[in-house]
Every structure is written in structure tokens, then in C-alpha cells.
Design an enzyme around this catalytic site. Structure first.
Site, PDB file in Angstrom:
ATOM      1  N   PHE A 114      90.713  71.440 -25.107  1.00 42.12           N
ATOM      2  CA  PHE A 114      91.660  71.331 -26.207  1.00 42.12           C
ATOM      3  C   PHE A 114      90.947  70.674 -27.384  1.00 42.12           C
ATOM      4  O   PHE A 114      90.282  69.645 -27.213  1.00 42.12           O
ATOM      5  CB  PHE A 114      92.877  70.508 -25.792  1.00 42.12           C
ATOM      6  N   ASP A 185      90.936  65.749 -18.112  1.00 37.51           N
ATOM      7  CA  ASP A 185      92.176  65.833 -18.887  1.00 37.51           C
ATOM      8  C   ASP A 185      93.181  66.690 -18.124  1.00 37.51           C
ATOM      9  O   ASP A 185      92.945  67.877 -17.876  1.00 37.51           O
ATOM     10  CB  ASP A 185      91.879  66.421 -20.279  1.00 37.51           C
ATOM     11  N   TYR A 210     104.758  65.197 -21.916  1.00 38.62           N
ATOM     12  CA  TYR A 210     105.815  65.979 -22.586  1.00 38.62           C
ATOM     13  C   TYR A 210     105.759  67.457 -22.237  1.00 38.62           C
ATOM     14  O   TYR A 210     106.591  68.221 -22.705  1.00 38.62           O
ATOM     15  CB  TYR A 210     105.777  65.785 -24.105  1.00 38.62           C
ATOM     16  N   LYS A 211     104.783  67.852 -21.414  1.00 37.22           N
ATOM     17  CA  LYS A 211     104.715  69.247 -20.974  1.00 37.22           C
ATOM     18  C   LYS A 211     105.461  69.389 -19.644  1.00 37.22           C
ATOM     19  O   LYS A 211     106.689  69.388 -19.630  1.00 37.22           O
ATOM     20  CB  LYS A 211     103.247  69.674 -20.879  1.00 37.22           C
TER      21      LYS A 211
END
Lengths: 398, 398
Positions: A114, A185, A210-211
Site C-alpha cells: 500500500f 502489515d 476499520y476494514k
């Protein structure tokens, strides 16, 4: 007893008529959150005021909830703490890990990571100055690129675009063999499938909530430090909450015990309360059941879209072991196709230049949802519905 | 028209019978917060799901709310952005400022600074390595200690224990004269009295919102960068939200325009929604009126306690210009005295070794509250109530 996913689905507040395949970006609202948050606001902050730090257990929330998250990612109790954002936690993990490999100055990562992780690593090596560098290779080249200049390997387990998944146990093994540490990660892993940090030899890990953990927009992040490293890891962001005795107000910093030292500033109590409620969904969920059900939904989607939409090219590996919990397709008109889908109540998202992403979790998605999603996508493709100008307007956030 | 503080008091949800003199630690609950937060949860997160980033304006909240805070601290529009915790914002400001003064490696601060600021500075200089140092002098010695080794002066305007206040305009003037930059911590200033960052030559400033701005426990912090420095300040915590185009997902970092580059990770939407509602209290508040009323309450308290409690030694300067918005007294039994006060509904707090702290703001405290607080404290002192064993039990958080 197998996990009852009809029961978990009933724990979410999903808008009527929406099929939500974007939990890999922002999980939906668990029904328990509004009331728990309202209580934290009125009965804790409002009524207890400053006394909430003691009486409502606010001060312990980052580690208490850290232990709840630990269970979902195969981490030892006392090895995970909540706080900050994922970007800040990436910085912390990298800064600590780099110092633990003296004489080496390279962070190795991959182009499928990411971007924020790469930006953060770049910012850190610039701060550290001469000799420090971020080296980036193709995802499949990471293992072979770990040489004796590499201090830290930083990879995101699941590619945010394609859903391709690294073999983390293997990467950890090779990194350790070469004298490097691994920062892992878990943004698209935690809550998406079983993760076994302790078993697989993780050094540091970070993730967001939050995923797949459904804590709400911008919910708190977490950091894991393997117990064997905790006493040696210097917290480079040495805020007062990571001090051995924050309320002694000493002038000198002394790192706190174990994972507590990775706390930085005052914890975000309201966001932690939302997360705490969201984690209740996981009581009674077996992670192996979750994985099996997630793969079944993904396979159904891949087969259905494959049969009905010849123009969409699968971007996700078919091999189960090589993917996470999302399925992506490529199409040059991907942006407009996704807008047309969203307008029909099937919510996925788009990643430039041509990726349509769909996240799957049996927590609130079932076979009927997948069938309807396939049907809707097939209609759009058959009718070239994406040609309509209203689907080509770009929003700031994609 | 003078500010109507009876009207602002009506905007807070204060528990019956409590006189709250601890807003310098955690502000009380503004009545508008629960409903605004419930809307953010149900109508935004719940109903819009991922679309909230565009449709509810989530992405712009850190800078939109930053501009609301800017008005209260005399900052230019577009110079303040919200996010993270104060400790992280201190680190960011210091890291950026240090790089802007090449050839110098010293951060100068004082022993009256909040320990977390010192810990963070210490952590940063250790990360930077050879030659970098944190130098700490007595508060009154700061101006004289700015020599040509000093890159950055870092001071908290108001001393968290005594309420003593630095002359920031003068410190900025001297720092600039000596070629240094100033990082100004507004933790006990923002919302406590008029602050004039632009007028007084601030370079960087940071602050929290959970004290006098009443955003709730662990509410978002802010950072200010003077417009003249923004294009040159390298964001050392270079997360994706500070990228020029976060949703391009480029592999390389390019700092965003202006203050946007000081954003790091995904913004904490629920906490920002609470803060946004809390800031409504300030509509119609004149900061000069606030200061005059705050000083009147403080003077009333100092005079009342001085007359009734001979054993309590005033720790706060009597000179108006030399203090913030809190009044502190010293007593060897300060901890137990504060517990006795809290048990009687007058809430202040204690700071080791012997400080009783009382925060004042006319937003929700009036002359009757102060009179009752004085009376209660006087009763405790007269009766040596603090001798009772139940007031000597130590809580984790003081």
C-alpha cells in the site's frame, strides 16, 4: 459447532437493498456500536468526566482491546496495543526494527505494498539520513532480494489491488535466515482470514480495524511486537502513554513494560468504544470456518462473473493459498462500471488504473448476495450501461 | 454585545451537583455532541458506508475543522489541520522544524514543559543520532539560553502544574533573532484565552482539543504551520493523507499543498464529528470577553481560598499576564485534599508531588460555582477532612 453466519449477519445494520462488497475498505456498522458509543459519551464522559480514566477503565482500553484483537491474529496475550493510525504504526514498527539490526540500513518492500507504507518508509529513511534507503522490488521478487544489506523487510500480506497474498511464514523464515526482521502489515488480513503471528515467526505487525474489523471510519490501528523483542524495542515515538509511569510526570523517558511502550499519546476513547462493540461480533466465530466460507463466496463470484462477463479479466490468483478475502477484476472502463454497480446497490470500489475490487466476508455476506451481485454486474456488462455519462464523473475519493 | 456566558453554560451537560474545575484536563460534554455523533454513526457510516468519504465530507473534515480551530488561536485560514494525538503532532513539528535550520542540532525546552513533549523530543534526537540533543533549562531561563547551537525552541505556553504562562511573542522574537524556530504547544492555551499565532510570529504550533475545546477523551490534536514555512516543511511522517494526490496511489511520495501535507493516516471521523459539534459552543464567543471572565473567576477563587485556607500556598503567578486559565495551590497533603473535594462534588485534579489544580472557563463556570468551590475547600481544610484513610488510596490515573 460450526459458526452461524446467519447469526453474525443479523448483528450488522446494513441498508435495505444494498449488497456491500467493500468491507475491505470500510466495514459496515455493527448494531451494537451506536448504543455502546452513546453510553461512552453520556454515562462515561458526560457523567464521570475526568474520573472516567479510572472508573470506566479508559486507560486500559488500548491493551485490553489489543488482547481482543490478538486472539484474531494468532498473537500472544500482551503483544498487541491499539492507537494512532496505521501509517503512524508502520513508522513506529520500522523505526524500532531498524535499530535492532545494527550495521544495516535498507528497508526492503514491494511495489504491491500500500503506497502509504512506502511513503512512510521513505519519510523515515530521509529522516535517518545518509546510507538509509528504501528498496522496492516486485512482489514475487521480495524473498530473493533479501541480502545482507537488508535490515527490515516490510510487506503487506494482501495486495490492496489484486488480493494476491504473500506467504508470510516463508518470508519470515528467509528474512531471519538472512539476519533481517519482518514488519508485516495486516490491513487486509486482520479479520479477513486466520493469521498466526506467533506460529509464523512475526517480528512486528501492524494493522487497521476499520476494514474487516468494522470499527468505523478512521478507527484505531494496532501494533504487534513479538514478546522476544519487546524489552529491546526502543519506542522512537516516545509519548507519555508509553512511559513506565506516565503519571509520575518524570522529566526523563523510561519505556513502559512490554507492548505498553508502543502507546504514544492520549488514547481515542470514543473510537475505542466503537471498536470494542464491533469486536463483539467475533464472539463464537471460528477463523477456519470464516476462511472456508469466505473462499466459497469468492469462488462463487469468480465462477459467476467468469461465466457471464467475458470482458472482465480476473486479477486475483485462483489458488486459494495465494489470495486474501477480496476478488478483483480488470477492465479499462472499471471506474464507470463500478459507478453503475453502486447506483444499483452493489457496492465495491475502484482502484486506478483499471481495478474493480470486491471484498468478501461471511460475517454479513451470503450466497444470495453474491448471486445478486453477479447478476447485476452481468446486466451492466451486457447493456454497456457504463457508457452513460453520469458514471464517468470523478469523485475526490475513489 | 458582550458574550452571554449563561447561554454557553446551558450548552453543556453537567452532572447535577458537580462543580467542574478540571476542564484543563478533560472538558465536559457539550449537549450537541451525542446527537451529532449518533448521526455520524447511523446516517453517515451506517447508511452511506464507504460513500461517506465523499457524500458526508469526511475527507475534508481535518482541514475544515482545522479552520474552525484556527479562528480561536489567531491562525490564518488554511494553516491548521486536525489529526493524531498531541504527542505525534509535537514529533511532526519538531522533525520538520529541525530540518529547516541546517547546521544546528539542539532542541531547547524547559523543565516546566509537559513531560510528553520532552519524551518525544528525546525520542527524536535519539533517532536522529550523533550531535542531536535536547537541552532543558528552567522556564525563566529559556530566552537567555537561545544561543547559536539552538535549532528549535519548544515550549508549552502554560505550565500544566502551576498555570504560569510564557511570553510567547517575546520568545518568538528572540528565537528568530538568534536564527532558531519556535514550536509552541497550546495544550493549555487553545480555548483558554486569546492566542494570536499569526500576530505573534509563531512558526509551528500544536495542541489538543479535549481540554478547553471539549472534544471528549482523546479527541483529535491539531498542528499549525505558518504559511511562510508550509512549502518548505518536509512532513517526516509522510502518510498517504498528506500526499498531493492520495487516491492516485503513486509509489512515490509528493507532499500535499500547504497544511494538508501534515495529515498522516486516515482521519478519525467519529472523533472529528464530536469535535465539530463541540466547536459550535464557540459561535458568538468573543475571546477577549472569555479572558476577562476567566480572570475574574480565577481572582475570585484566589482571594477566597487565600482568605479561608491559610495552609494552601498559591503556585500560580498573581500577575494576569503571567498566567493562563488555571489556578494551582500547593499542600503536602494535596492528593488527599483533592480526593475529599471530589467526594463533595468539586472536581479539580492533583499533580505530583503537591499540586492541586483548578481550571477555569466562563463557558460553564460562574461566580456561584466558584463561591461554592471555595466554601467546600475551606470546610475540608478547617476540619482536616483529608486525614481520613479513604482519601489516601491512589488510583492509576491521577
Amino acid at each position: 459447532m460450526p459458526t452461524d453466519f446467519a447469526a453474525t449477519k443479523a448483528l450488522f445494520d446494513l441498508p435495505e437493498g444494498v449488497i456491500y462488497l467493500d468491507g475491505n475498505s470500510l466495514g459496515p456498522l455493527p448494531k451494537a456500536v451506536p448504543e455502546r458509543l452513546a453510553r461512552a459519551v453520556r454515562d462515561e464522559w458526560g457523567a464521570m468526566l475526568i474520573r472516567g480514566w479510572n472508573e470506566a477503565g479508559w486507560m486500559e482500553m488500548p491493551s485490553r482491546i489489543g488482547d481482543r484483537v490478538a486472539r484474531l491474529i494468532g498473537a500472544e496475550p500482551g503483544s498487541v496495543v491499539m492507537g494512532d493510525t496505521l501509517s503512524v504504526k508502520v513508522w513506529q514498527a520500522l523505526a524500532s526494527a531498524l535499530e535492532m539490526v545494527p550495521g544495516r540500513k535498507v528497508i526492503l518492500s514491494d511495489t504491491g505494498n500500500f503506497p502509504s507504507d512506502l511513503y512512510i518508509a521513505d519519510g523515515l529513511v530521509r529522516t535517518l539520513g545518509e546510507g538509509y534507503a528504501l528498496r522496492t522490488v516486485a512482489p514475487e521478487a521480495v524473498a530473493g532480494a533479501i541480502d545482507d544489506s537488508v535490515a527490515v523487510v516490510m510487506v503487506t500480506e494482501t495486495d490492496y489491488r489484486t488480493g494476491r497474498r504473500h506467504d508470510m511464514a516463508e518470508l519470515a523464515r528467509i528474512a531471519h535466515q538472512k539476519g533481517a526482521l519482518l514488519v508485516w502489515d495486516l490491513a487486509h488480513s486482520a479479520g479477513a482470514f486466520p493469521v498466526e503471528l506467533a506460529r509464523d515467526g512475526a517480528d512486528f505487525a501492524v494493522g487497521c480495524t476499520y476494514k474487516y474489523l468494522n470499527s468505523g471510519p478512521g478507527g484505531p490501528a494496532f501494533i504487534y511486537v513479538a514478546p522476544r523483542h519487546q524489552a529491546r524495542a526502543r519506542p522512537a515515538l516516545s509519548g507519555w502513554m508509553g512511559h513506565e509511569a506516565p503519571f509520575a510526570f518524570d522529566l526523563d523517558y523510561r519505556p513502559g513494560r512490554g507492548i505498553e511502550r508502543m502507546r504514544v499519546g492520549t488514547p481515542p476513547i470514543l473510537a475505542l468504544a466503537a471498536l470494542d462493540a464491533a469486536l463483539d461480533v467475533w464472539e463464537g466465530v471460528d477463523m477456519q470456518d470464516l476462511r472456508a466460507a469466505s473462499l466459497a463466496l469468492q469462488d462463487q463470484f469468480i465462477a459467476g462473473v467468469g461465466a457471464a462477463c467475458a470482458d472482465l479479466a480476473l486479477a486475483t490468483p485462483r489458488d486459494h493459498a495465494a489470495r486474501g478475502s477480496q476478488v478483483s477484476f480488470r477492465h479499462p472502463e472499471g471506474y464507470a462500471i463500478m459507478q453503475a454497480l453502486i447506483a444499483r446497490g452493489v457496492i465495491g470500489d475502484f482502484r486506478a488504473p483499471d481495478i474493480l475490487r470486491f471484498g468478501f466476508t461471511p460475517l454479513y455476506i451470503d450466497r444470495d448476495d453474491v448471486a445478486r451481485a453477479v447478476e447485476t454486474l452481468a446486466e451492466i456488462m451486457r447493456g454497456r450501461v457504463w457508457d452513460r455519462p453520469e458514471y464517468h464523473r470523478r469523485a475526490r475519493v475513489t
